[in-house]
Each structure stands twice: as structure tokens, then as C-alpha cells.
Design a protein around this motif. Structure first.
Motif, PDB file in Angstrom:
ATOM      1  N   ASP A  49       0.844  -1.185   0.000  1.00  0.00           N
ATOM      2  CA  ASP A  49       0.000   0.000   0.000  1.00  0.00           C
ATOM      3  C   ASP A  49       0.881   1.238   0.000  1.00  0.00           C
ATOM      4  OD1 ASP A  49      -2.304  -1.527   0.087  1.00  0.00           O
ATOM      5  OD2 ASP A  49      -2.470  -1.425   2.271  1.00  0.00           O
ATOM      6  N   ASN A  50       0.442   2.270  -0.687  1.00  0.00           N
ATOM      7  CA  ASN A  50       1.223   3.507  -0.749  1.00  0.00           C
ATOM      8  C   ASN A  50       1.589   4.016   0.637  1.00  0.00           C
ATOM      9  OD1 ASN A  50       1.185   3.531  -3.535  1.00  0.00           O
ATOM     10  ND2 ASN A  50      -0.498   4.984  -3.676  1.00  0.00           N
ATOM     11  N   ASP A  89      -3.378   2.849  -5.631  1.00  0.00           N
ATOM     12  CA  ASP A  89      -3.206   2.895  -4.185  1.00  0.00           C
ATOM     13  C   ASP A  89      -2.065   2.022  -3.682  1.00  0.00           C
ATOM     14  OD1 ASP A  89      -4.305   0.420  -4.665  1.00  0.00           O
ATOM     15  OD2 ASP A  89      -5.989   0.658  -3.282  1.00  0.00           O
ATOM     16  N   HIS A  90      -1.276   1.465  -4.608  1.00  0.00           N
ATOM     17  CA  HIS A  90      -0.145   0.640  -4.187  1.00  0.00           C
ATOM     18  C   HIS A  90       1.029   0.797  -5.157  1.00  0.00           C
ATOM     19  CE1 HIS A  90      -2.158  -2.003  -7.092  1.00  0.00           C
ATOM     20  NE2 HIS A  90      -0.967  -2.521  -7.286  1.00  0.00           N
TER      21      HIS A  90
END
Length: 165
Positions: A49-50, A89-90
Motif C-alpha cells: 500500500d502507498n 493505491d499501491h
């Protein structure tokens, strides 16, 4: 005690990163874009995940391999490091860039339509230990003159630019 997670970086140490917690979706991607980006038959990747991902040294350069996908690499040594969908988002990290690449075992093979037809035969190839007797000092000479960053974070990074001979 080390915090749970993963650290990694490029070969020369100019770009280092950290992932807090687990990596997900570990896989080997055989698509042609990954083959070209890795300069190999496949690219091993896993996602974070970011919010769990951070750069701890330097910054990668980015190449948009398509309108939606960008790939991060070290501009000094060329190591492929990251794969991101723009606005996603990743971030996916290359498993070979982890300080311990054996810590994450691929669970799937993706993009198999691009897999080289002889991939299944690779484990059956004869095996040899590294022998660089063709170089001055042999294998020990290479190890003793290596400019490769160690497989752990360091407080100091002695950047050298004498690799342009």
C-alpha cells in the motif's frame, strides 16, 4: 530488534526504500513490458500500500511504459525498482531489489501469454558456481572491488562516479 517489514534498494545504493508490514500478491510477471523493463525473461514483483511504502534515500527516475503505468529505476546504476499504476493505491517493488530477496516467495505467474517457450526447462539446466577466472584476481578480485551497496540500510553512502571509464 528490527521492525517488521522490508527494506531494499538499487545496486549502487543511491535509492533505498522501506515497506512497513507485509507485501501482497508476490508474482512473476512474464508480460513483454516486464521482460523489457527487467532485461530478463520475467520480473518478480510484490505490492505494498502507498501508505506503507517510503523512500529512505534518494529518488527514482520514472519511465511511463504505457499511458497508465510507470516504472521506477535508479538513474545512476539502472536497477529496476518499482511498478506503479498512475493514481493507484499501491506500489509494486521488484523482489530482487529487496535486501533479502528470498523473504518473499512468488505465489503466481502472471502475463503467461508472454512467457518464453523454454521457461519450463530452465530448472533442468546444468548448474555452475561463479568462476571469474577470466578477470584479474578472479572471483575474489571482483568481490574485493565491488561497488555494490550492501543488503542493509547504511548511515553513509559513499557515492562514486568513477564507473565511466
Amino acid at each position: 530488534m528490527t521492525e517488521p517489514g522490508f527494506s531494499g534498494g538499487c545496486q549502487c545504493g543511491a535509492v533505498r526504500y522501506r515497506v512497513e508490514g507485509a507485501l501482497s500478491s508476490p508474482h512473476l510477471c512474464h508480460c513483454r513490458m516486464c521482460q523489457k523493463a527487467a532485461g530478463n525473461y520475467f520480473m518478480p514483483l510484490a505490492s505494498a500500500d502507498n501508505e506503507a511504502f517510503s523512500l529512505t534515500r534518494g529518488a527514482p527516475r520514472w519511465f511511463f511504459s504505457s499511458e497508465f503505468v510507470k516504472r521506477g529505476f535508479c538513474e545512476d546504476c539502472g536497477t529496476p525498482l518499482f511498478f506503479m499504476t498512475e493514481g493507484g493505491d499501491h506500489v509494486s517493488v521488484t523482489l530482487g531489489s529487496l535486501d533479502d530477496p528470498s523473504a518473499v516467495v512468488p505465489a503466481t505467474q502472471d502475463g503467461v501469454e508472454g512467457r518464453v517457450p523454454f521457461f519450463h526447462a530452465l530448472p533442468g539446466l546444468p548448474e555452475r558456481l561463479t568462476d571469474r577466472s577470466d578477470l584479474p584476481g578472479g572471483t575474489q578480485g571482483v568481490a574485493g572491488s565491488s561497488r555494490q551497496h550492501p543488503d542493509h540500510d547504511t548511515d553513509h553512502w559513499p557515492k562514486e562516479r568513477d564507473n565511466e571509464r
